[in-house]
Design a protein around this motif. Structure first.
Motif, PDB file in Angstrom:
ATOM      1  N   GLU A 106     -61.369 107.072 -39.809  1.00  0.00           N
ATOM      2  CA  GLU A 106     -61.736 108.115 -40.771  1.00  0.00           C
ATOM      3  C   GLU A 106     -63.043 107.787 -41.485  1.00  0.00           C
ATOM      4  O   GLU A 106     -63.894 108.652 -41.678  1.00  0.00           O
ATOM      5  N   ALA A 107     -63.195 106.539 -41.894  1.00  0.00           N
ATOM      6  CA  ALA A 107     -64.443 106.120 -42.551  1.00  0.00           C
ATOM      7  C   ALA A 107     -65.614 106.233 -41.575  1.00  0.00           C
ATOM      8  O   ALA A 107     -66.713 106.634 -41.962  1.00  0.00           O
ATOM      9  N   ALA A 108     -65.364 105.899 -40.318  1.00  0.00           N
ATOM     10  CA  ALA A 108     -66.413 106.016 -39.299  1.00  0.00           C
ATOM     11  C   ALA A 108     -66.844 107.471 -39.147  1.00  0.00           C
ATOM     12  O   ALA A 108     -68.047 107.765 -39.073  1.00  0.00           O
TER      13      ALA A 108
ATOM     14  N   LEU B  55     -72.877 105.183 -48.402  1.00  0.00           N
ATOM     15  CA  LEU B  55     -73.492 106.494 -48.158  1.00  0.00           C
ATOM     16  C   LEU B  55     -74.117 107.056 -49.435  1.00  0.00           C
ATOM     17  O   LEU B  55     -75.129 107.759 -49.381  1.00  0.00           O
ATOM     18  N   GLU B  56     -73.535 106.720 -50.563  1.00  0.00           N
ATOM     19  CA  GLU B  56     -74.039 107.217 -51.842  1.00  0.00           C
ATOM     20  C   GLU B  56     -75.312 106.499 -52.294  1.00  0.00           C
ATOM     21  O   GLU B  56     -76.231 107.123 -52.811  1.00  0.00           O
ATOM     22  N   VAL B  57     -75.370 105.173 -52.098  1.00  0.00           N
ATOM     23  CA  VAL B  57     -76.463 104.395 -52.707  1.00  0.00           C
ATOM     24  C   VAL B  57     -77.633 104.046 -51.783  1.00  0.00           C
ATOM     25  O   VAL B  57     -78.676 103.625 -52.277  1.00  0.00           O
TER      26      VAL B  57
ATOM     27  N   GLU C 114     -70.569 108.943 -39.648  1.00  0.00           N
ATOM     28  CA  GLU C 114     -71.225 109.626 -38.529  1.00  0.00           C
ATOM     29  C   GLU C 114     -71.595 111.062 -38.892  1.00  0.00           C
ATOM     30  O   GLU C 114     -72.629 111.570 -38.457  1.00  0.00           O
ATOM     31  N   ALA C 115     -70.773 111.722 -39.709  1.00  0.00           N
ATOM     32  CA  ALA C 115     -71.075 113.083 -40.149  1.00  0.00           C
ATOM     33  C   ALA C 115     -72.342 113.128 -41.004  1.00  0.00           C
ATOM     34  O   ALA C 115     -72.997 114.174 -41.092  1.00  0.00           O
ATOM     35  N   ARG C 116     -72.711 111.992 -41.598  1.00  0.00           N
ATOM     36  CA  ARG C 116     -73.933 111.895 -42.401  1.00  0.00           C
ATOM     37  C   ARG C 116     -75.099 111.361 -41.581  1.00  0.00           C
ATOM     38  O   ARG C 116     -76.140 111.017 -42.123  1.00  0.00           O
ATOM     39  N   GLY C 117     -74.902 111.212 -40.266  1.00  0.00           N
ATOM     40  CA  GLY C 117     -75.976 110.743 -39.394  1.00  0.00           C
ATOM     41  C   GLY C 117     -76.124 109.235 -39.332  1.00  0.00           C
ATOM     42  O   GLY C 117     -77.152 108.730 -38.874  1.00  0.00           O
ATOM     43  N   VAL C 118     -75.107 108.506 -39.773  1.00  0.00           N
ATOM     44  CA  VAL C 118     -75.138 107.036 -39.769  1.00  0.00           C
ATOM     45  C   VAL C 118     -74.361 106.537 -38.556  1.00  0.00           C
ATOM     46  O   VAL C 118     -73.239 106.971 -38.308  1.00  0.00           O
TER      47      VAL C 118
END
Length: 155
Positions: free
Chosen positions: A112-114, A93-95, A118-122
């Motif tokens: 949790e990672a999912a 998500l960072e790079v 998903e909260a970032r639109g991925v």
């Protein structure tokens, strides 16, 4: 997890560049032949394995981490145990500004990672294999799970 065929087909159809985390240099390992297959289907495969960084695989340099990959990666395919998923997702998500999908292989799940992705639109796919889904959705999977290349009327 349950995913519609439409969703999976959309994910695979829009994906162009896949960073494969935990890829093996050994041709009999699933991470090797899944990455190779996807490369043969037109995806650009960026192999990621710190133990083999700097070596070459599928015409690409093996990268030591996601931070070493080109920013054009739009899918990360994770071949690591579930407990290793969170830092991989955080780094992805960072790079990768154009990241569209986190794909966790069969047996790999981390709710949790999912949620973070998903909260970032991925979009996130867990406990599935993109090679199997590609074959199934694009008509390459035959009886017994093998694409034989043989046309036959026998059942």
């Amino acid at each position: 997890m349950s995913y519609t065929d439409t969703f999976l087909k959309d994910v695979l159809g829009r994906t162009k560049v896949i960073a494969v985390i935990g890829v093996s240099m050994n041709p009999v390992r699933p991470s090797y032949y899944v990455a190779r297959y996807l490369g043969l289907k037109g995806f650009t495969i960026i192999p990621v394995n710190p133990r083999h960084a700097g070596e070459r695989l599928f015409g690409q340099e093996v990268r030591g981490s996601l931070s070493d990959c080109p920013s054009t990666v739009d899918m990360v395919d994770i071949f690591r145990r579930s407990e290793y998923v969170p830092p991989i997702v955080e780094e992805a998500l960072e790079v990768f500004p154009k990241l569209k999908t986190i794909w966790m292989q069969i047996g790999v799940e981390h709710a949790e990672a999912a949620k973070l992705a998903e909260a970032r639109g991925v979009d996130v796919v867990m406990n599935r294999c993109p090679k199997i889904e590609y074959q199934r959705l694009f008509g390459e999977l035959r009886m017994g799970g093998f694409a034989t290349g043989v046309i036959s009327s026998k059942l």
